[in-house]
Design a protein around this motif. Structure first.
Motif, PDB file in Angstrom:
ATOM      1  N   LEU A  21      -7.967  36.574  57.572  1.00 27.24           N
ATOM      2  CA  LEU A  21      -7.543  36.804  58.945  1.00 27.24           C
ATOM      3  C   LEU A  21      -8.120  38.109  59.473  1.00 27.24           C
ATOM      4  O   LEU A  21      -8.162  39.113  58.758  1.00 27.24           O
ATOM      5  CB  LEU A  21      -6.016  36.868  59.035  1.00 27.24           C
ATOM      6  CG  LEU A  21      -5.262  35.586  58.723  1.00 27.24           C
ATOM      7  CD1 LEU A  21      -3.762  35.856  58.685  1.00 27.24           C
ATOM      8  CD2 LEU A  21      -5.580  34.497  59.739  1.00 27.24           C
ATOM      9  N   THR A  22      -8.575  38.081  60.727  1.00 26.44           N
ATOM     10  CA  THR A  22      -8.985  39.302  61.394  1.00 26.44           C
ATOM     11  C   THR A  22      -8.077  39.501  62.591  1.00 26.44           C
ATOM     12  O   THR A  22      -7.615  38.537  63.201  1.00 26.44           O
ATOM     13  CB  THR A  22     -10.452  39.252  61.857  1.00 26.44           C
ATOM     14  OG1 THR A  22     -10.612  38.203  62.809  1.00 26.44           O
ATOM     15  CG2 THR A  22     -11.397  39.039  60.683  1.00 26.44           C
ATOM     16  N   MET A  23      -7.821  40.724  62.912  1.00 25.47           N
ATOM     17  CA  MET A  23      -6.854  41.028  63.963  1.00 25.47           C
ATOM     18  C   MET A  23      -7.362  40.646  65.354  1.00 25.47           C
ATOM     19  O   MET A  23      -6.570  40.548  66.279  1.00 25.47           O
ATOM     20  CB  MET A  23      -6.475  42.508  63.915  1.00 25.47           C
ATOM     21  CG  MET A  23      -5.793  42.910  62.600  1.00 25.47           C
ATOM     22  SD  MET A  23      -4.292  41.965  62.262  1.00 25.47           S
ATOM     23  CE  MET A  23      -3.136  42.852  63.294  1.00 25.47           C
ATOM     24  N   THR A  24      -8.647  40.395  65.498  1.00 23.86           N
ATOM     25  CA  THR A  24      -9.186  40.019  66.802  1.00 23.86           C
ATOM     26  C   THR A  24      -9.129  38.512  67.052  1.00 23.86           C
ATOM     27  O   THR A  24      -9.416  38.065  68.160  1.00 23.86           O
ATOM     28  CB  THR A  24     -10.639  40.496  66.952  1.00 23.86           C
ATOM     29  OG1 THR A  24     -11.415  39.953  65.875  1.00 23.86           O
ATOM     30  CG2 THR A  24     -10.717  42.021  66.940  1.00 23.86           C
ATOM     31  N   GLU A  25      -8.733  37.735  66.048  1.00 26.08           N
ATOM     32  CA  GLU A  25      -8.666  36.279  66.218  1.00 26.08           C
ATOM     33  C   GLU A  25      -7.519  35.885  67.137  1.00 26.08           C
ATOM     34  O   GLU A  25      -6.454  36.504  67.134  1.00 26.08           O
ATOM     35  CB  GLU A  25      -8.459  35.589  64.865  1.00 26.08           C
ATOM     36  CG  GLU A  25      -9.675  35.634  63.982  1.00 26.08           C
ATOM     37  CD  GLU A  25      -9.469  34.879  62.685  1.00 26.08           C
ATOM     38  OE1 GLU A  25      -9.910  33.721  62.610  1.00 26.08           O
ATOM     39  OE2 GLU A  25      -8.859  35.462  61.768  1.00 26.08           O
TER      40      GLU A  25
END
Length: 78
Positions: A21-25
């Protein structure tokens, strides 16, 4: 709650494991729908206690949700 703890908690309801997971997704792009969001908020209560997380239409990304969680936890601590 740290970012890593947040990712671990949200990953239980997402289509990806926490380490991917990336926080910008976008929240919906990782498989979180309204029911998953409700379940996540209930789990959050187990982790950080009562909170006042205001999930608005402006919360689109995981970072937005993380910020709302942090704000909700801070408002209850005050």
């Amino acid at each position: 709650m740290t970012e890593e703890q947040f990712k671990e908690a949200i990953a239980e309801f997402a289509d990806k494991p926490a380490h991917e997971l990336t926080m910008t997704e976008a929240i919906d792009a990782v498989g979180i729908d309204s029911i998953s969001m409700f379940e996540f908020l209930m789990k959050l209560e187990d982790i950080i206690g009562e909170h006042d997380v205001d999930v608005t239409p402006q919360i689109v990304t995981l970072q937005d949700l993380y910020d709302a969680v942090a704000d909700g936890a801070d408002s209850n601590a005050a």
